[in-house]
Design an enzyme around this catalytic site. Structure first.
Site, PDB file in Angstrom:
ATOM      1  N   GLY A  68      -7.984 -30.325 -69.635  1.00 22.97           N
ATOM      2  CA  GLY A  68      -9.352 -30.624 -70.032  1.00 22.97           C
ATOM      3  C   GLY A  68     -10.325 -30.237 -68.935  1.00 22.97           C
ATOM      4  O   GLY A  68     -11.403 -29.704 -69.195  1.00 22.97           O
ATOM      5  N   ASN A  99     -15.890 -42.062 -70.061  1.00 24.35           N
ATOM      6  CA  ASN A  99     -14.510 -42.440 -69.806  1.00 24.35           C
ATOM      7  C   ASN A  99     -14.387 -43.751 -69.033  1.00 24.35           C
ATOM      8  O   ASN A  99     -13.329 -44.348 -68.996  1.00 24.35           O
ATOM      9  CB  ASN A  99     -13.820 -41.316 -69.026  1.00 24.35           C
ATOM     10  CG  ASN A  99     -14.589 -40.960 -67.763  1.00 24.35           C
ATOM     11  OD1 ASN A  99     -15.800 -40.772 -67.799  1.00 24.35           O
ATOM     12  ND2 ASN A  99     -13.901 -40.901 -66.641  1.00 24.35           N
ATOM     13  N   GLN A 101     -12.603 -37.997 -74.378  1.00 24.52           N
ATOM     14  CA  GLN A 101     -12.274 -39.380 -74.710  1.00 24.52           C
ATOM     15  C   GLN A 101     -12.558 -39.706 -76.179  1.00 24.52           C
ATOM     16  O   GLN A 101     -12.181 -40.758 -76.661  1.00 24.52           O
ATOM     17  CB  GLN A 101     -13.056 -40.355 -73.821  1.00 24.52           C
ATOM     18  CG  GLN A 101     -12.694 -40.288 -72.351  1.00 24.52           C
ATOM     19  CD  GLN A 101     -11.305 -40.850 -72.037  1.00 24.52           C
ATOM     20  OE1 GLN A 101     -10.621 -41.432 -72.892  1.00 24.52           O
ATOM     21  NE2 GLN A 101     -10.861 -40.664 -70.799  1.00 24.52           N
ATOM     22  N   SER A 160      -8.651 -32.549 -74.467  1.00 22.93           N
ATOM     23  CA  SER A 160      -7.498 -32.591 -73.575  1.00 22.93           C
ATOM     24  C   SER A 160      -6.357 -33.279 -74.309  1.00 22.93           C
ATOM     25  O   SER A 160      -6.516 -34.387 -74.821  1.00 22.93           O
ATOM     26  CB  SER A 160      -7.864 -33.360 -72.311  1.00 22.93           C
ATOM     27  OG  SER A 160      -6.707 -33.548 -71.530  1.00 22.93           O
ATOM     28  N   HIS A 171      -3.479 -34.714 -73.501  1.00 22.99           N
ATOM     29  CA  HIS A 171      -2.742 -35.912 -73.075  1.00 22.99           C
ATOM     30  C   HIS A 171      -3.516 -37.206 -73.286  1.00 22.99           C
ATOM     31  O   HIS A 171      -3.009 -38.285 -73.046  1.00 22.99           O
ATOM     32  CB  HIS A 171      -2.278 -35.770 -71.618  1.00 22.99           C
ATOM     33  CG  HIS A 171      -3.357 -35.931 -70.595  1.00 22.99           C
ATOM     34  ND1 HIS A 171      -3.502 -37.090 -69.864  1.00 22.99           N
ATOM     35  CD2 HIS A 171      -4.329 -35.111 -70.179  1.00 22.99           C
ATOM     36  CE1 HIS A 171      -4.528 -36.950 -69.031  1.00 22.99           C
ATOM     37  NE2 HIS A 171      -5.040 -35.759 -69.205  1.00 22.99           N
ATOM     38  N   THR A 210      -0.140 -15.886 -69.312  1.00 20.60           N
ATOM     39  CA  THR A 210       0.802 -16.019 -70.414  1.00 20.60           C
ATOM     40  C   THR A 210       0.642 -17.378 -71.075  1.00 20.60           C
ATOM     41  O   THR A 210       0.596 -18.403 -70.406  1.00 20.60           O
ATOM     42  CB  THR A 210       2.238 -15.855 -69.883  1.00 20.60           C
ATOM     43  OG1 THR A 210       2.344 -14.560 -69.308  1.00 20.60           O
ATOM     44  CG2 THR A 210       3.257 -16.004 -70.988  1.00 20.60           C
ATOM     45  N   CYS A 226      -9.207 -40.114 -62.085  1.00 25.77           N
ATOM     46  CA  CYS A 226      -9.399 -39.013 -61.153  1.00 25.77           C
ATOM     47  C   CYS A 226     -10.193 -39.425 -59.932  1.00 25.77           C
ATOM     48  O   CYS A 226     -10.297 -38.690 -58.963  1.00 25.77           O
ATOM     49  CB  CYS A 226     -10.124 -37.867 -61.833  1.00 25.77           C
ATOM     50  SG  CYS A 226      -9.300 -37.375 -63.323  1.00 25.77           S
TER      51      CYS A 226
END
Lengths: 384, 403
Positions: free
Chosen positions: A69, A149, A178, A198, A200, A236, A329
């Site tokens: 993200g 968040n 979020q 994102s 996860h 890739t 974070c």
């Protein structure tokens, strides 16, 4: 164990783990290879893109996969600002943003862009009038998160999109990381130029994100190379993870309404219980809705002034409960929260924030346990 | 316009005649039913050559786009619903007129009362409803029965009432299959899918024929043709058969035969012969190509004549007089353009001579073919080794389990 840090990350759904494992085992071809293995891998990427596009209600070509993200936010912001530099030098965002947005804007400031950081009101919401006042002739990009968040405030992205409709030269980027799976992102994507996801945060794997980029919008690629992802993000393709993300997206969108309703009942229970604990101040009001102008249903934020949040967190951890101070974070910093200060909190409260975020799989009893244990921990710490 | 709650669809009562009419109405119904499958909240009801789609919150614009893919459909109307109750009809009628954009200055109400049990005849109703609208409008509106800016049509059915204004024409043409069957030569380029679309609109059922020269052409080129066929399948109630013809052997042998500038001519003749054989097996009565006069060397008038010589089935060329730009515009409209321009080599771009003949001589070509004693047998083999794929609008993907 009671995991209550879903806004930091969610456990990967078992069916997604199965998909990632199977694809990783069977389809290791490089999508750019010309042979059958490559073609199969390419088909998987195409299909993943189509599935994500369907959950957003956009065209498959408008979905770009990234490695996170944060990367998607960086690509949106730096990519757009640098691509449209000739058009203007002014950018707008808010003081609320996640570090991957905030720091990207800081970097652009260093490169000579003029950035306005919008303030928020005492509830943590950006005011439409402030956006209007900040807009200039040379504003090329506005970024705003859909759901904060840290304390869950929903931002008026639809009203801002409406405002920006009259200004075709100003792009609008929404960080919906979020929000996806809890609020209706299909509706806002229609009026956005860029929108970040994102995986996860909604049961998908880490290491994969997506950026919706409206067809007509140009971006300067941050990673050049083999021209994957329309040439905007070479490298890739991570086939298993983006297939896993697509599956998580589909499930999250299908279950969204049910999940949001369940999360609301959990939040009601949790706030009711927390309100009874002495020394706890709920940042979010007790009566809340998931409506656009309200608060996201998946988290509760509170402050416990006088207690060091990391001590509270470790004490809870000893009792098997896992919560956060704020954005994962930035939670190792001891400074008061930038977001809470912007909302006008005094330093002492702004440094004492706790975030409890849960999933729809959890129960009312889990919420009761959370509140009980917090009460016990605080009274224990008070006596110490 | 107000948010439509229903769509009234009128099937092909005007275009279809004779005893086949019911059959083709059924086919159109199937196509509409397939369409609304993707919108689980929407429901469908059929009544005397009409279909009522109740949206229940599903997006009108997407469903209307889907209706535009049903050939032969005569028209449709976005509508709102009211209960069988005069007050409710008046309320909805007032909303409808208020919501009209641009705001009309004159209007008229016309009522059709299929439900004869409703207490007031259509004339009275027009009066009662029109009067209510006028009172609400406070002088900003007038009745004009001859040339109203807004005509509010009210359809009183057995169980409910529909209000609508517009009658939008469908895409026209005939229901797919009502005019027989043809084979469509599909190269993967821009033109052939457009030619297919035109054929289908005229009521032809089409089956695709694609020639591939694997390994000289890639699997991706074949996938491209499959994806193009899938786009065309959106215009049918079921699937399109796509014949994949292995052409490697013929193409390489011709290429080795020192026929350089006649290579394309010889290849095309061979392809048409193979297609004609396939057509007879599939009971198809024509071949369709995307050729456009003068576009490339093989599409000059002489080339067309030499290439088509010896083929007994009619060769239909829907695009023959069209400009490239027109064709591109249509390809974009049917959503095949972006697929067609993907850069994979196909049979027709492989081994292209530097200066292909624009003015081939039939005698020379026939003499050369006679010397290629291998040709009839290889063509027979190609027909036998042709693989038939069944392409539906929805991909039945082997990878579905992962998603």
């Amino acid at each position: 164990m009671l995991y209550l840090d879903y806004c930091a990350t969610s456990p990967v759904r078992p069916e997604v783990i199965q998909t990632v494992t199977d694809v990783m085992t069977r389809h290791y071809g490089n999508p750019s290879s010309l042979h059958r293995l490559g073609k199969e891998a390419e088909e998987l990427v195409t299909k993943a893109r189509t599935v994500v596009a369907r959950t957003l209600g956009c065209k498959p070509s408008e979905v770009l996969f990234t490695g996170s993200g944060s990367e998607a936010n960086n690509l949106a912001i730096k990519g757009a600002a640098l691509a449209y530099r000739k058009r203007g030098n002014h950018l707008i965002t808010s003081v609320l943003e996640h570090a991957s947005v905030y720091e990207a804007y800081r970097q652009l400031e260093d490169l000579g862009f003029d950035v306005t950081y919008l303030p928020v009101d005492s509830t943590g919401q950006v005011r439409l009038a402030d956006v209007e006042a900040a807009l200039r002739e040379d504003t090329i990009l506005v970024s705003l998160m859909y759901v904060n968040n840290e304390m869950g405030r929903v931002q008026p992205v639809e009203a801002i999109a409406e405002l920006l409709k009259k200004r075709p030269k100003t792009l609008f980027h929404i960080d919906a990381i979020q929000a996806f799976g809890k609020l209706d992102c299909k509706r806002v994507v229609r009026n956005a130029d860029l929108l970040t996801l994102s995986a996860h945060k909604f049961g998908g794997p880490k290491g994969v994100g997506a950026l919706y980029c409206r067809e007509e919008v140009a971006l300067l690629p941050l990673v050049s190379g083999g021209g994957q992802e329309r040439g905007l993000r070479s490298g890739t393709e991570n086939v298993p993870l983006l297939v896993g993300m697509a599956k998580a997206c589909r499930l999250a969108e299908e279950e969204r309404e049910q999940v949001a309703a369940k999360l609301l009942t959990l939040r009601k229970r949790l706030t009711d219980q927390l309100a009874l604990i002495p020394g706890v101040h709920l940042t979010t009001p007790a009566e809340m809705t998931a409506e656009d102008e309200g608060y996201a249903p998946q988290l509760v934020h509170l402050t416990a002034p006088g207690f060091r949040p990391e001590v509270v967190i470790h004490a809870l951890e000893k009792r098997g409960i896992f919560i956060s101070t704020r954005s994962a974070c930035s939670s190792d910093q001891v400074e008061p929260s930038r977001v809470l200060l912007a909302m006008g909190f005094p330093r002492e409260r702004a440094a004492a924030g706790l975030r409890i975020s849960y999933s729809a799989d959890q129960s009312l009893e889990d919420m009761d346990r959370m509140a009980q244990e917090l009460g016990a921990v605080l009274s224990m710490l008070e006596q110490a | 316009m107000q948010h439509p709650e229903a769509i009234i669809v009128r099937l092909g009562e005007l275009t279809l005649k004779g005893r086949n009419r019911r059959r083709f109405e059924r086919r159109m119904m199937e196509q509409i039913a397939n369409l609304i499958q993707h919108y689980p909240k929407a429901t469908l009801r059929e009544e005397f050559g009409r279909v009522y789609i109740i949206l229940n919150g599903e997006p009108y614009a997407e469903l209307a786009a889907g209706l535009n893919r049903v050939f032969g459909l005569s028209s449709y109307s976005p509508a709102v619903k009211a209960r069988l109750d005069l007050e409710d009809i008046r309320r909805r009628a007032i909303e409808w007129v208020r919501g009209a954009e641009p705001a009309p200055r004159t209007f008229k109400v016309s009522v059709k009362r299929a439900n004869k049990a409703f207490p007031h005849n259509s004339h009275e109703l027009a009066h009662l409803i029109g009067g209510a609208i006028l009172r609400q409008a406070e002088g900003t509106l007038q009745v004009d029965v001859h040339q109203p800016e807004l005509e509010l049509r009210i359809d009183i059915r057995q169980h409910e009432v529909y209000l609508f204004s517009e009658i939008l024409p469908g895409t026209g043409g005939y229901p797919v299959g009502s005019n027989g069957k043809a084979l469509l030569m599909l190269s993967g380029g821009i033109d052939s899918p457009v030619a297919g679309w035109h054929s289908m609109r005229r009521g032809l059922e089409i089956e695709g024929v694609h020639f591939h020269s694997y390994p000289y052409t890639s699997e991706r080129a074949q996938q491209k043709v499959i994806d193009l066929t899938r786009k065309l399948a959106r215009y049918t109630p079921d699937r399109i058969v796509l014949h994949m013809v292995p052409f490697t052997e013929i193409q390489t042998r011709l290429n080795q035969s020192n026929c350089e500038n006649l290579l394309i001519t010889l290849m095309r003749r061979s392809m048409l012969r193979i297609a004609e054989q396939l057509a007879s097996g599939r009971k198809a009565n024509a071949l369709v190509t995307g050729e456009s006069l003068g576009q490339v060397a093989s599409q000059t008038l002489t080339s067309m004549q030499v290439i088509g010589d010896g083929i007994r089935l009619p060769i239909l060329r829907p695009l023959v007089m069209m400009d490239k730009q027109e064709i591109i515009g249509q390809a974009q409209a049917i959503d095949t353009y972006d697929i067609s321009i993907l850069p994979y080599e196909d049979c027709c771009t492989l081994f292209v001579p530097k200066s292909p003949a624009t003015n081939p001589n039939l005698k020379v070509v026939e003499r050369m073919e006679k010397s290629f004693f291998f040709l009839p047998e290889l063509e027979q083999q190609a027909v036998e080794q042709t693989e038939a794929l069944y392409i539906r609008e929805q991909e039945e993907d082997k990878f579905d389990e992962y998603f």
